[in-house]
Write a protein that holds these residues in place. Structure first.
Motif, PDB file in Angstrom:
ATOM      1  N   UNK A   1       0.843  -1.201   0.000  1.00 45.95           N
ATOM      2  CA  UNK A   1       0.000   0.000   0.000  1.00 45.95           C
ATOM      3  C   UNK A   1       0.875   1.247   0.000  1.00 45.95           C
ATOM      4  N   UNK A   2       0.503   2.170  -0.861  1.00 48.78           N
ATOM      5  CA  UNK A   2       1.124   3.482  -0.863  1.00 48.78           C
ATOM      6  C   UNK A   2       0.083   4.548  -0.606  1.00 48.78           C
ATOM      7  N   UNK A   3       0.323   5.403   0.382  1.00 48.18           N
ATOM      8  CA  UNK A   3      -0.570   6.521   0.696  1.00 48.18           C
ATOM      9  C   UNK A   3       0.295   7.755   0.898  1.00 48.18           C
ATOM     10  N   UNK A   4       0.157   8.717   0.023  1.00 50.46           N
ATOM     11  CA  UNK A   4       0.947   9.930   0.110  1.00 50.46           C
ATOM     12  C   UNK A   4       0.035  11.146   0.058  1.00 50.46           C
ATOM     13  N   UNK A   5      -0.052  11.877   1.176  1.00 50.15           N
ATOM     14  CA  UNK A   5      -0.920  13.041   1.246  1.00 50.15           C
ATOM     15  C   UNK A   5      -0.230  14.304   0.765  1.00 50.15           C
ATOM     16  N   UNK A   6      -1.040  15.220   0.231  1.00 51.85           N
ATOM     17  CA  UNK A   6      -0.524  16.514  -0.214  1.00 51.85           C
ATOM     18  C   UNK A   6      -1.544  17.588   0.127  1.00 51.85           C
TER      19      UNK A   6
ATOM     20  N   UNK B   1      -7.401  23.120   4.983  1.00 49.21           N
ATOM     21  CA  UNK B   1      -8.417  22.091   5.200  1.00 49.21           C
ATOM     22  C   UNK B   1      -8.659  21.218   3.968  1.00 49.21           C
ATOM     23  N   UNK B   2      -7.877  21.404   2.917  1.00 49.15           N
ATOM     24  CA  UNK B   2      -8.067  20.648   1.677  1.00 49.15           C
ATOM     25  C   UNK B   2      -6.817  19.825   1.383  1.00 49.15           C
ATOM     26  N   UNK B   3      -7.013  18.536   1.118  1.00 47.47           N
ATOM     27  CA  UNK B   3      -5.888  17.647   0.840  1.00 47.47           C
ATOM     28  C   UNK B   3      -6.276  16.635  -0.227  1.00 47.47           C
ATOM     29  N   UNK B   4      -5.256  16.042  -0.833  1.00 47.66           N
ATOM     30  CA  UNK B   4      -5.483  14.889  -1.701  1.00 47.66           C
ATOM     31  C   UNK B   4      -4.447  13.839  -1.385  1.00 47.66           C
ATOM     32  N   UNK B   5      -4.823  12.580  -1.594  1.00 48.65           N
ATOM     33  CA  UNK B   5      -3.976  11.450  -1.206  1.00 48.65           C
ATOM     34  C   UNK B   5      -3.794  10.554  -2.413  1.00 48.65           C
ATOM     35  N   UNK B   6      -2.548  10.382  -2.833  1.00 49.47           N
ATOM     36  CA  UNK B   6      -2.231   9.450  -3.904  1.00 49.47           C
ATOM     37  C   UNK B   6      -2.199   8.042  -3.311  1.00 49.47           C
ATOM     38  N   UNK B   7      -3.040   7.155  -3.837  1.00 50.06           N
ATOM     39  CA  UNK B   7      -3.185   5.796  -3.320  1.00 50.06           C
ATOM     40  C   UNK B   7      -2.749   4.777  -4.362  1.00 50.06           C
ATOM     41  N   UNK B   8      -2.100   3.724  -3.902  1.00 48.74           N
ATOM     42  CA  UNK B   8      -1.764   2.616  -4.770  1.00 48.74           C
ATOM     43  C   UNK B   8      -1.701   1.351  -3.936  1.00 48.74           C
ATOM     44  N   UNK B   9      -1.864   0.211  -4.579  1.00 46.96           N
ATOM     45  CA  UNK B   9      -1.848  -1.070  -3.886  1.00 46.96           C
ATOM     46  C   UNK B   9      -1.771  -2.189  -4.923  1.00 46.96           C
TER      47      UNK B   9
END
Length: 213
Positions: free
Chosen positions: A194-199, A204-212
């Motif tokens: 699992x990869x989870x990288x927040x930006x 109050x606003x974020x996005x998270x790059x997800x992979x698995x």
């Protein structure tokens, strides 16, 4: 899903670790943007207090309890996010030495929050509908958040068969906290590597790059 900090549990309470000026400023900014309608479920309060007690003992737990206006938090009752934020930040400061830093402490508490929610009736329903398929779980996760907190908007943008971006708008918790939430949620449906990288896109606003896989 297993939370891993067992090798660092201590018997004696650690001394209080005050938050640095940057963390205090961030806490104040987040609280200032909240309204009385912005709430979180009691299970998350309980989860933070359980984590602090487990890691640092009852004295450390009492340090976190002292400023709280409620003696007891009921799992599916709603409480102001302006009560939860100071608790979470104080607990992160106290846990930072054991977890390896403030961000790691927020991440660990996020894992605990996901674990507790997924063991609730609403969480078990979410898992049942996901059929151990990460894509199905992530597609339903924006709705799942509505059972946990009253605020914010969330959406899932797919970038591949096993990757995507989870976008959060007007969410009060730090980026690292939701990195822990999303990692634990993916683990719960059997995802690996699992990869989870927040930006941060804003406070109050974020996005998270997800992979698995």
């Amino acid at each position: 899903m297993e939370l891993r900090l067992t090798s660092r549990l201590v018997r004696e309470p650690a001394p209080p670790q005050p938050l640095g000026p940057d963390a205090l400023r961030e806490l104040r900014q987040r609280c200032a943007l909240a309204t009385p309608e912005d709430t979180a479920r009691g299970m998350f309060f309980r989860g933070v207090l359980e984590t602090v007690r487990r890691v640092g003992g009852p004295t450390m737990e009492q340090l976190c309890r002292q400023p709280l206006p409620e003696k007891r938090y009921i799992d599916f009752f709603s409480y102001p996010i302006t009560q939860f934020l100071p608790l979470a930040f104080q607990a992160a400061g106290l846990l930072s030495e054991h977890c390896g830093g403030l961000a790691a402490a927020h991440r660990f508490m996020g894992q605990k929050a996901a674990h507790d929610f997924l063991e609730s009736v609403a969480g078990r329903t979410l898992l049942m509908l996901a059929y151990d398929e990460p894509r199905l779980l992530l597609g339903q996760l924006p709705t799942g958040f509505l059972a946990a907190v009253s605020y914010g908007e969330r959406s899932m943008v797919w970038t591949g068969p096993r990757s995507g971006r989870f976008v959060m708008k007007r969410d009060f918790m730090p980026t690292a906290y939701h990195e822990g939430v999303l990692h634990a949620a993916l683990e719960a449906v059997g995802a690996r590597d699992i990869g989870v990288q927040g930006r941060e896109l804003g406070l109050l606003d974020t996005e998270y790059a997800l992979s698995w896989r």
